[in-house]
Design a protein around this motif. Structure first.
Motif, short mmCIF file in Angstrom:
data_model
loop_
_atom_site.label_atom_id
_atom_site.label_comp_id
_atom_site.label_asym_id
_atom_site.label_seq_id
_atom_site.Cartn_x
_atom_site.Cartn_y
_atom_site.Cartn_z
N ASP A 15 0.81 -1.22 0.00
CA ASP A 15 0.00 0.00 0.00
C ASP A 15 0.84 1.27 0.00
O ASP A 15 0.57 2.23 0.71
CB ASP A 15 -0.96 0.02 1.20
N GLY A 16 1.93 1.25 -0.78
CA GLY A 16 2.77 2.45 -0.92
C GLY A 16 3.69 2.72 0.24
O GLY A 16 4.23 3.82 0.36
N ARG A 17 3.88 1.75 1.13
CA ARG A 17 4.76 1.93 2.28
C ARG A 17 5.77 0.80 2.38
O ARG A 17 5.46 -0.34 2.08
CB ARG A 17 3.97 1.97 3.59
N LEU A 68 14.84 -4.09 -4.60
CA LEU A 68 15.11 -2.76 -5.15
C LEU A 68 14.17 -2.45 -6.32
O LEU A 68 13.66 -1.33 -6.42
CB LEU A 68 16.57 -2.66 -5.59
N THR A 69 13.88 -3.44 -7.16
CA THR A 69 12.95 -3.24 -8.28
C THR A 69 11.54 -2.97 -7.77
O THR A 69 10.86 -2.06 -8.25
CB THR A 69 12.96 -4.47 -9.20
N ALA A 70 11.10 -3.73 -6.77
CA ALA A 70 9.76 -3.55 -6.21
C ALA A 70 9.62 -2.17 -5.56
O ALA A 70 8.58 -1.51 -5.68
CB ALA A 70 9.45 -4.63 -5.19
N LEU A 71 10.67 -1.71 -4.89
CA LEU A 71 10.64 -0.39 -4.26
C LEU A 71 10.53 0.71 -5.31
O LEU A 71 9.72 1.62 -5.17
CB LEU A 71 11.90 -0.20 -3.40
N ARG A 72 11.34 0.61 -6.38
CA ARG A 72 11.26 1.61 -7.46
C ARG A 72 9.88 1.60 -8.11
O ARG A 72 9.31 2.65 -8.38
CB ARG A 72 12.34 1.34 -8.51
N ARG A 73 9.35 0.41 -8.37
CA ARG A 73 8.03 0.28 -9.00
C ARG A 73 6.95 0.89 -8.12
O ARG A 73 6.08 1.62 -8.61
CB ARG A 73 7.73 -1.19 -9.25
N ALA A 74 6.97 0.59 -6.83
CA ALA A 74 5.95 1.11 -5.90
C ALA A 74 6.02 2.62 -5.79
O ALA A 74 5.01 3.29 -5.57
CB ALA A 74 6.12 0.46 -4.54
N VAL A 111 11.76 6.80 0.69
CA VAL A 111 12.83 5.85 1.02
C VAL A 111 13.89 5.89 -0.07
O VAL A 111 13.58 5.89 -1.26
CB VAL A 111 12.25 4.42 1.13
N ARG A 112 15.15 5.94 0.35
CA ARG A 112 16.27 5.80 -0.59
C ARG A 112 16.88 4.44 -0.35
O ARG A 112 17.13 4.06 0.79
CB ARG A 112 17.32 6.88 -0.34
#
Length: 120
Positions: A37-39, A110-116, A58-59
């Motif tokens: 949910d974007g977190r 890392l891919t999931a974080l960028r996508r989200a 988030v970085r």
């Protein structure tokens, strides 16, 4: 929604058995990293929240000095080292250690974080 069944959506990313370190000490050796949910949420092995933030704040990355199964994430100004490998614990909280799968797991994080966050 009434009583009874709770609608639980699947997280975009979830990894258990994650080592979470905030220098100079380890916070958990078998925690969980979830993107939902974007977190982004960092959890202990008991499910208690260590830290969380909107994914846009988030970085994260994989520094040159990190191993193939490691990533570094800055959440609310605090830098965490995430070791995304299973550590072979007997209590069922972690998957068996597989070096090739570990690199894939940190890359998927890392891919999931960028996508989200909407950063492709």
């Amino acid at each position: 929604m009434g009583k009874g069944r709770i609608d639980m959506s699947e997280p975009e990313f979830s990894a258990r058995g994650v080592g979470i370190t905030r220098w100079p000490r380890s916070l958990t050796r078998a925690g969980e990293v979830r993107i939902e949910d974007g977190r982004l949420a960092l959890l202990t092995s008991y499910g208690s929240e260590i830290d969380s933030a909107p994914v846009t704040a988030v970085r994260a990355g994989r520094p040159w000095f990190a191993g193939p199964d490691e990533a570094v994430a800055t959440v609310n100004g605090t830098r965490y080292r995430l070791t995304l490998h299973g550590n072979g614990r007997d209590d069922g909280t972690a998957e068996p250690r597989e070096p090739e799968g570990s690199e894939e797991r940190s890359g998927r994080f890392l891919t999931a974080l960028r996508r989200a966050a909407g950063r492709r």
